[in-house]
Design a protein around this motif. Structure first.
Motif, mmCIF file in Angstrom:
data_model
loop_
_atom_site.group_PDB
_atom_site.id
_atom_site.type_symbol
_atom_site.label_atom_id
_atom_site.label_comp_id
_atom_site.label_asym_id
_atom_site.label_seq_id
_atom_site.Cartn_x
_atom_site.Cartn_y
_atom_site.Cartn_z
ATOM 1 N N LEU A 98 26.877 23.268 92.803
ATOM 2 C CA LEU A 98 27.486 22.210 93.839
ATOM 3 C C LEU A 98 26.337 20.879 93.549
ATOM 4 C CD1 LEU A 98 28.469 24.660 96.665
ATOM 5 C CD2 LEU A 98 29.772 23.412 94.888
ATOM 6 N N HIS A 99 25.124 21.088 93.490
ATOM 7 C CA HIS A 99 24.405 19.985 93.458
ATOM 8 C C HIS A 99 24.657 19.156 92.052
ATOM 9 C CE1 HIS A 99 20.656 17.829 93.912
ATOM 10 N NE2 HIS A 99 20.332 17.879 92.508
ATOM 11 N N ARG A 100 24.715 19.745 91.030
ATOM 12 C CA ARG A 100 25.109 18.939 89.649
ATOM 13 C C ARG A 100 26.474 18.473 89.997
ATOM 14 N NH1 ARG A 100 21.918 20.898 85.254
ATOM 15 N NH2 ARG A 100 19.831 21.086 86.231
ATOM 16 N N LEU A 101 27.317 18.988 90.607
ATOM 17 C CA LEU A 101 28.883 18.516 90.604
ATOM 18 C C LEU A 101 28.751 17.043 91.729
ATOM 19 C CD1 LEU A 101 30.984 21.450 90.700
ATOM 20 C CD2 LEU A 101 30.864 19.773 88.763
ATOM 21 N N ASP A 102 27.913 17.264 92.640
ATOM 22 C CA ASP A 102 27.621 16.229 93.436
ATOM 23 C C ASP A 102 27.021 14.929 92.975
ATOM 24 O OD1 ASP A 102 28.817 17.187 95.842
ATOM 25 O OD2 ASP A 102 26.986 17.861 96.478
ATOM 26 N N ALA A 103 26.051 15.270 92.006
ATOM 27 C CA ALA A 103 25.348 14.358 91.176
ATOM 28 C C ALA A 103 26.338 13.406 90.247
ATOM 29 C CB ALA A 103 24.045 14.892 90.774
ATOM 30 N N MET A 104 27.069 14.015 89.651
ATOM 31 C CA MET A 104 28.120 13.431 88.967
ATOM 32 C C MET A 104 28.968 12.568 89.544
ATOM 33 S SD MET A 104 29.662 15.859 86.148
ATOM 34 C CE MET A 104 29.247 17.587 86.546
ATOM 35 N N GLU A 105 29.581 13.170 90.712
ATOM 36 C CA GLU A 105 30.310 12.563 91.845
ATOM 37 C C GLU A 105 29.897 11.342 92.159
ATOM 38 O OE1 GLU A 105 33.967 12.636 93.203
ATOM 39 O OE2 GLU A 105 33.561 14.057 91.965
ATOM 40 N N GLU A 106 28.655 11.323 92.526
ATOM 41 C CA GLU A 106 27.830 9.972 93.057
ATOM 42 C C GLU A 106 27.711 8.904 91.957
ATOM 43 O OE1 GLU A 106 24.392 11.566 94.807
ATOM 44 O OE2 GLU A 106 25.654 12.549 96.378
ATOM 45 N N GLY A 107 27.876 9.332 90.928
ATOM 46 C CA GLY A 107 27.644 8.365 89.676
ATOM 47 C C GLY A 107 26.369 7.991 89.821
ATOM 48 N N ASP A 108 25.060 8.630 90.035
ATOM 49 C CA ASP A 108 23.880 8.281 90.010
ATOM 50 C C ASP A 108 23.161 8.436 88.567
ATOM 51 O OD1 ASP A 108 21.445 7.323 90.882
ATOM 52 O OD2 ASP A 108 20.738 9.428 91.786
ATOM 53 N N PHE A 109 23.643 7.549 87.855
ATOM 54 C CA PHE A 109 23.009 7.381 86.664
ATOM 55 C C PHE A 109 22.177 6.162 86.142
ATOM 56 C CE2 PHE A 109 27.554 9.145 86.488
ATOM 57 C CZ PHE A 109 27.246 10.393 86.213
ATOM 58 N N ASP A 110 21.156 6.548 85.280
ATOM 59 C CA ASP A 110 20.202 5.442 84.879
ATOM 60 C C ASP A 110 20.761 4.783 83.738
ATOM 61 O OD1 ASP A 110 18.231 3.876 84.082
ATOM 62 O OD2 ASP A 110 16.799 5.498 83.800
ATOM 63 N N PHE A 111 21.251 3.661 83.787
ATOM 64 C CA PHE A 111 21.717 2.683 82.595
ATOM 65 C C PHE A 111 20.639 2.086 81.849
ATOM 66 C CE2 PHE A 111 25.620 3.696 84.920
ATOM 67 C CZ PHE A 111 26.272 3.809 84.035
ATOM 68 N N THR A 112 19.280 2.020 82.343
ATOM 69 C CA THR A 112 18.417 1.410 81.610
ATOM 70 C C THR A 112 18.234 1.488 80.161
ATOM 71 O OG1 THR A 112 17.167 1.829 83.739
ATOM 72 C CG2 THR A 112 15.804 0.793 81.772
ATOM 73 N N TRP A 113 18.219 2.763 79.700
ATOM 74 C CA TRP A 113 18.061 3.045 78.054
ATOM 75 C C TRP A 113 18.961 2.572 77.548
ATOM 76 C CZ3 TRP A 113 21.077 5.691 75.044
ATOM 77 C CH2 TRP A 113 20.875 6.094 73.665
ATOM 78 N N TRP A 114 20.259 2.494 77.761
ATOM 79 C CA TRP A 114 21.382 2.202 77.183
ATOM 80 C C TRP A 114 21.678 0.690 77.078
ATOM 81 C CZ3 TRP A 114 24.475 3.326 73.613
ATOM 82 C CH2 TRP A 114 25.933 2.697 73.609
ATOM 83 N N LYS A 115 21.183 -0.006 78.274
ATOM 84 C CA LYS A 115 20.900 -1.465 78.179
ATOM 85 C C LYS A 115 19.899 -1.995 77.310
ATOM 86 C CE LYS A 115 22.565 -2.022 82.965
ATOM 87 N NZ LYS A 115 22.176 -2.188 84.485
ATOM 88 N N GLU A 116 18.795 -1.234 76.956
ATOM 89 C CA GLU A 116 17.687 -1.704 76.365
ATOM 90 C C GLU A 116 18.218 -1.523 74.469
ATOM 91 O OE1 GLU A 116 14.301 -0.742 79.231
ATOM 92 O OE2 GLU A 116 14.663 0.531 77.646
ATOM 93 N N GLN A 117 19.300 -0.759 74.396
ATOM 94 C CA GLN A 117 19.461 -0.644 72.947
ATOM 95 C C GLN A 117 20.052 -1.968 72.505
ATOM 96 O OE1 GLN A 117 18.694 2.736 71.572
ATOM 97 N NE2 GLN A 117 17.998 2.500 73.926
ATOM 98 N N ALA A 118 19.995 -1.993 70.961
ATOM 99 C CA ALA A 118 20.087 -3.188 70.249
ATOM 100 C C ALA A 118 21.317 -3.497 70.026
ATOM 101 C CB ALA A 118 19.150 -3.061 69.092
ATOM 102 N N TYR A 119 22.390 -2.874 70.641
ATOM 103 C CA TYR A 119 23.763 -3.155 70.414
ATOM 104 C C TYR A 119 24.022 -4.401 71.173
ATOM 105 C CZ TYR A 119 24.177 1.535 69.433
ATOM 106 O OH TYR A 119 24.285 2.858 68.748
ATOM 107 N N GLN A 120 24.565 -5.610 70.421
ATOM 108 C CA GLN A 120 24.778 -6.764 70.876
ATOM 109 C C GLN A 120 26.324 -7.014 70.298
ATOM 110 O OE1 GLN A 120 22.992 -8.829 73.036
ATOM 111 N NE2 GLN A 120 21.543 -7.374 72.862
ATOM 112 N N ALA A 121 27.417 -6.989 71.359
ATOM 113 C CA ALA A 121 28.587 -7.240 70.655
ATOM 114 C C ALA A 121 28.846 -8.404 70.112
ATOM 115 C CB ALA A 121 29.554 -7.104 71.917
#
Ligand SMILES: [Zn+2]
Length: 121
Positions: A98-121
């Motif tokens: 239930l804790h895992r499902l709640d965490a997914m539901e809340e969308g409490d994710f860390d985007f820091t790493w993804w934003k730092e990647q070198a992908y530039q559209a």
């Protein structure tokens, strides 16, 4: 890290494991049961085996693999015990799910790493 196993039942080869029959709880909240069964079916697929397991209660063919998350390991057929027979799993595992499902539901994710990647559209 060693995964904690659950949902592996008593057999001739493993008489020390629990029997699912005394764990049947027809009063188990239906929505909670449904969520737990869904979570079990979505676990990462682990090892697959040649032979199929049979349900200890209704004897149907019930899975030939293992599923896991980062803490627990269970047989792929465990959701059948939960959804079809209302075999209640330990409270600690239910609250983990239930804790895992709640965490997914809340969308409490860390985007820091993804934003730092070198992908530039
Ligand atoms: Zn069954």
């Amino acid at each position: 890290m060693t995964l904690r196993a659950l949902g592996f039942w008593r057999s001739e080869r493993a008489p020390e494991l629990p029997d699912p029959v005394p764990l049947v709880d027809d009063e188990w909240d239906e929505e909670e049961r449904w969520l737990v069964a869904m979570y079990l079916d979505q676990g990462q697929l682990g090892r697959e085996f040649m032979g199929f397991s049979r349900c200890r209660i209704c004897h149907c063919v019930n899975g030939n693999a293992e599923r896991m998350d980062d803490e627990f390991l269970w047989p792929s057929g465990l959701s059948h015990y939960v959804s079809d027979h209302s075999v209640k799993l330990p409270a600690e595992f239910i609250s983990h799910v239930l804790h895992r499902l709640d965490a997914m539901e809340e969308g409490d994710f860390d985007f820091t790493w993804w934003k730092e990647q070198a992908y530039q559209a």
